[in-house]
Write a protein that holds these residues in place. Structure first.
Motif, mmCIF file in Angstrom:
data_model
loop_
_atom_site.group_PDB
_atom_site.id
_atom_site.type_symbol
_atom_site.label_atom_id
_atom_site.label_comp_id
_atom_site.label_asym_id
_atom_site.label_seq_id
_atom_site.Cartn_x
_atom_site.Cartn_y
_atom_site.Cartn_z
ATOM 1 N N GLY A 94 -18.300 30.058 18.538
ATOM 2 C CA GLY A 94 -18.558 29.446 19.829
ATOM 3 C C GLY A 94 -18.987 30.520 20.824
ATOM 4 O O GLY A 94 -19.051 31.710 20.507
ATOM 5 N N MET A 95 -19.257 30.095 22.046
ATOM 6 C CA MET A 95 -19.751 31.024 23.069
ATOM 7 C C MET A 95 -18.811 31.137 24.261
ATOM 8 O O MET A 95 -19.199 31.642 25.316
ATOM 9 N N GLN A 96 -17.552 30.673 24.081
ATOM 10 C CA GLN A 96 -16.665 30.599 25.240
ATOM 11 C C GLN A 96 -15.942 31.899 25.549
ATOM 12 O O GLN A 96 -15.487 32.093 26.666
ATOM 13 N N ASP A 97 -15.776 32.776 24.536
ATOM 14 C CA ASP A 97 -14.970 33.969 24.799
ATOM 15 C C ASP A 97 -15.763 35.235 24.502
ATOM 16 O O ASP A 97 -16.992 35.222 24.450
ATOM 17 N N TYR A 98 -15.062 36.321 24.308
ATOM 18 C CA TYR A 98 -15.678 37.647 24.199
ATOM 19 C C TYR A 98 -16.214 37.988 22.819
ATOM 20 O O TYR A 98 -16.922 38.993 22.642
ATOM 21 N N HIS A 153 -24.146 30.622 16.909
ATOM 22 C CA HIS A 153 -22.704 30.891 16.994
ATOM 23 C C HIS A 153 -21.933 29.594 17.246
ATOM 24 O O HIS A 153 -20.775 29.628 17.657
ATOM 25 N N THR A 154 -22.576 28.473 16.979
ATOM 26 C CA THR A 154 -21.942 27.181 17.229
ATOM 27 C C THR A 154 -21.832 26.350 15.952
ATOM 28 O O THR A 154 -21.854 25.120 15.994
#
Length: 271
Positions: free
Chosen positions: A11-15, A38-39
């Motif tokens: 995912g794209m939510q964190d580092y 990345h999803t």
């Protein structure tokens, strides 16, 4: 400089995507990094295989493909590095490799992991990056790991066939909510044998023609076509096919305390 693609289920939510790139660039600032996706949906092997298979084949020979997908299906004891059709693929030993290739790789080695290391994502990335560095410096594949190691194999999701029908599973829903089915144009034409056909899916929706593009039908009308990767796609011109038809791909349901995977299907009737 080496060309590396990155595909993950982070995912794209964190580092983490940024940290992975940072770790690789620490190893070699000259790495060229290309994001594929990345999803990827967690644990969705058919979706991951579809995305990776159809991206990998478009890259120049000797590209390195780092697949950071479902890294911890089991406690990692090795990573895999495969050479197939002039591409390098690095991934976890979780069965995804053979689903992507739809075959066994031409060459494969096991990349050993330090038994004392904390085997988190950045450590596994580092091991992959070190392997890329060694190969780029001229090392032979068989010299940086253990050749021909045993590894987990899983079969790719195949359509079903009858004399007058074929049935595929929804393996991907794209950003526009177009629906991709695991039936290729080659499989369709081979089984069709020139016969008329009806594509049947939820709520008894039917399509009996193959379009060349979305513009072949009026705005708001449904259509079927074969996409750039050669897979059957069901769409609505300027609409949301998955949402309007109530279709979905991968889902996981618990029954009798066991996880089972379910895919909605699309059937094609011939004659």
């Amino acid at each position: 400089m080496p060309l590396l693609t990155l595909t993950s289920d982070f995912g794209m939510q964190d580092y983490l995507v940024g940290a992975v790139k940072g770790r690789l660039l620490q190893q070699n600032p000259g790495f060229t990094l290309v994001d594929v996706s990345h999803t990827i949906s967690p644990f969705n092997y058919p979706q991951a295989a579809y995305v990776c298979r159809n991206a990998i084949k478009q890259f120049p020979s000797h590209t390195f493909h780092l697949l950071l997908i479902n890294l911890y299906e089991k406690k990692p004891e090795q990573l895999l590095l495969a050479w197939h059709q002039e591409q390098y693929i690095l991934c976890a030993d979780n069965g995804l490799l053979t689903m992507i290739l739809e075959d066994k790789p031409e060459m494969i080695i096991g990349l050993p992991l330090d038994p004392k290391a904390i085997k988190n994502t950045l450590y596994l990335t580092q091991v992959m990056g070190e392997a890329v560095q060694q190969l780029h410096a001229g090392a032979r594949l068989q010299d940086i790991g253990m050749p021909d190691v045993p590894f987990i194999e899983k079969n790719h999701l195949r359509p079903l066939f009858g004399e007058n029908w074929m049935e595929g599973q929804i393996i991907f829903i794209d950003h526009f909510e177009n629906i991709v089915v695991n039936i290729t144009r080659e499989q369709f034409e081979e089984h069709r044998k020139g016969r008329p056909f009806r594509i049947v899916f939820k709520r008894n929706e039917i399509i009996d023609k193959i379009a060349e593009s979305y513009a072949d039908v009026a705005e708001g009308e449904k259509l079927a076509l074969f996409n750039a990767a050669g897979y059957l796609e069901i769409a609505i011109n300027k609409g949301n096919a998955a949402g309007l038809f109530g279709l979905q791909g991968f889902s996981e349901q618990a029954q009798h305390l066991q996880s089972r995977l379910f895919y909605q299907t699309v059937k094609i009737m011939f004659g």
